[in-house]
Design a protein around this motif. Structure first.
Motif, PDB file in Angstrom:
ATOM      1  N   THR A 162       0.834  -1.217   0.000  1.00  0.00           N
ATOM      2  CA  THR A 162       0.000   0.000   0.000  1.00  0.00           C
ATOM      3  C   THR A 162       0.857   1.251   0.000  1.00  0.00           C
ATOM      4  OG1 THR A 162      -1.815  -1.176   1.093  1.00  0.00           O
ATOM      5  CG2 THR A 162      -1.809   1.233   1.277  1.00  0.00           C
ATOM      6  N   LYS A 163       1.921   1.242   0.792  1.00  0.00           N
ATOM      7  CA  LYS A 163       2.826   2.397   0.827  1.00  0.00           C
ATOM      8  C   LYS A 163       3.435   2.650  -0.550  1.00  0.00           C
ATOM      9  CE  LYS A 163       4.062   1.828   5.677  1.00  0.00           C
ATOM     10  NZ  LYS A 163       5.088   1.366   6.616  1.00  0.00           N
ATOM     11  N   ALA A 164       3.779   1.573  -1.260  1.00  0.00           N
ATOM     12  CA  ALA A 164       4.330   1.708  -2.606  1.00  0.00           C
ATOM     13  C   ALA A 164       3.309   2.336  -3.554  1.00  0.00           C
ATOM     14  CB  ALA A 164       4.792   0.350  -3.139  1.00  0.00           C
ATOM     15  N   HIS A 165       2.057   1.918  -3.426  1.00  0.00           N
ATOM     16  CA  HIS A 165       1.006   2.512  -4.270  1.00  0.00           C
ATOM     17  C   HIS A 165       0.812   3.988  -3.941  1.00  0.00           C
ATOM     18  CE1 HIS A 165      -0.368  -1.030  -6.376  1.00  0.00           C
ATOM     19  NE2 HIS A 165      -0.386  -1.717  -5.231  1.00  0.00           N
ATOM     20  N   LEU A 166       0.946   4.353  -2.693  1.00  0.00           N
ATOM     21  CA  LEU A 166       0.811   5.754  -2.292  1.00  0.00           C
ATOM     22  C   LEU A 166       1.919   6.620  -2.904  1.00  0.00           C
ATOM     23  CD1 LEU A 166      -0.167   5.435   1.469  1.00  0.00           C
ATOM     24  CD2 LEU A 166      -1.592   6.356  -0.361  1.00  0.00           C
ATOM     25  N   ARG A 167       3.100   6.046  -3.028  1.00  0.00           N
ATOM     26  CA  ARG A 167       4.228   6.811  -3.585  1.00  0.00           C
ATOM     27  C   ARG A 167       4.095   7.030  -5.081  1.00  0.00           C
ATOM     28  NH1 ARG A 167       6.975   3.654   0.366  1.00  0.00           N
ATOM     29  NH2 ARG A 167       7.484   2.030  -1.134  1.00  0.00           N
ATOM     30  N   LYS A 168       3.317   6.193  -5.758  1.00  0.00           N
ATOM     31  CA  LYS A 168       3.160   6.304  -7.213  1.00  0.00           C
ATOM     32  C   LYS A 168       2.336   7.480  -7.595  1.00  0.00           C
ATOM     33  CE  LYS A 168       3.684   1.419  -8.183  1.00  0.00           C
ATOM     34  NZ  LYS A 168       3.074   0.213  -8.707  1.00  0.00           N
TER      35      LYS A 168
END
Length: 168
Positions: A162-168
């Motif tokens: 989820t954190k990775a998706h937030l950074r995108k």
């Protein structure tokens, strides 16, 4: 009422107002006892007013049955803060929730808050279909478990994915 839609809108507004009044009473009482409410207290205040009204009012149960599943299924459920002034109890509870969950960034908090609202609506709507569903030990278990579930939704760790998706 000029139409069936007008009648349904009036019933919906009346039931929302009834729930808002009950929630405001419960919130005021809780804050009088303790000005620092736990996450569990706040989640309880989100659902217990509806539960208590369903317990004593067959018309409220019918409204929750009809409206809950519909509200849970739409993209953005109609929340009380959308239909009542900004000082309403659900908005106050939402603000307390936001303050008690600083580990969640704003977008994750908003997503989880809407998920909690949807889940609560659906769970309560489903509960209205059970015979005697708001009386006795089984009803108490339902409410306690629902509150546990809401706390769990808010407290779930934000995954690396989820954190990775937030950074995108």
């Amino acid at each position: 009422f000029e139409s069936m839609e007008g009648l349904l809108a009036a019933i919906h507004k009346s039931r929302f107002s009834q729930t808002q009044t009950k929630r405001r009473e419960m919130l005021t009482e809780a804050l009088a006892k303790n000005d620092s409410l736990s996450l569990r207290d706040l989640c309880h205040l989100m659902v217990d007013p509806t539960f208590q009204l369903c317990k004593c009012d067959p018309g409220h149960r019918q409204w929750v049955n009809a409206w809950g599943a519909k509200n849970a299924a739409i993209v953005r459920p109609t929340l009380e803060e959308d239909t009542v002034d900004e000082g309403n109890s659900l908005q106050i509870i939402r603000n307390f929730l936001r303050a008690s969950l600083p580990h969640l960034d704003d977008s994750i908090f908003e997503d989880r808050y809407l998920t909690v609202v949807r889940f609560s609506n659906l769970a309560m709507s489903n509960q209205t279909r059970e015979k005697g569903s708001f009386r006795g030990k089984k009803a108490d278990l339902f409410l306690s478990n629902l509150v546990d579930s809401l706390v769990g939704l808010f407290m779930a760790e934000v995954s690396d994915e989820t954190k990775a998706h937030l950074r995108k």
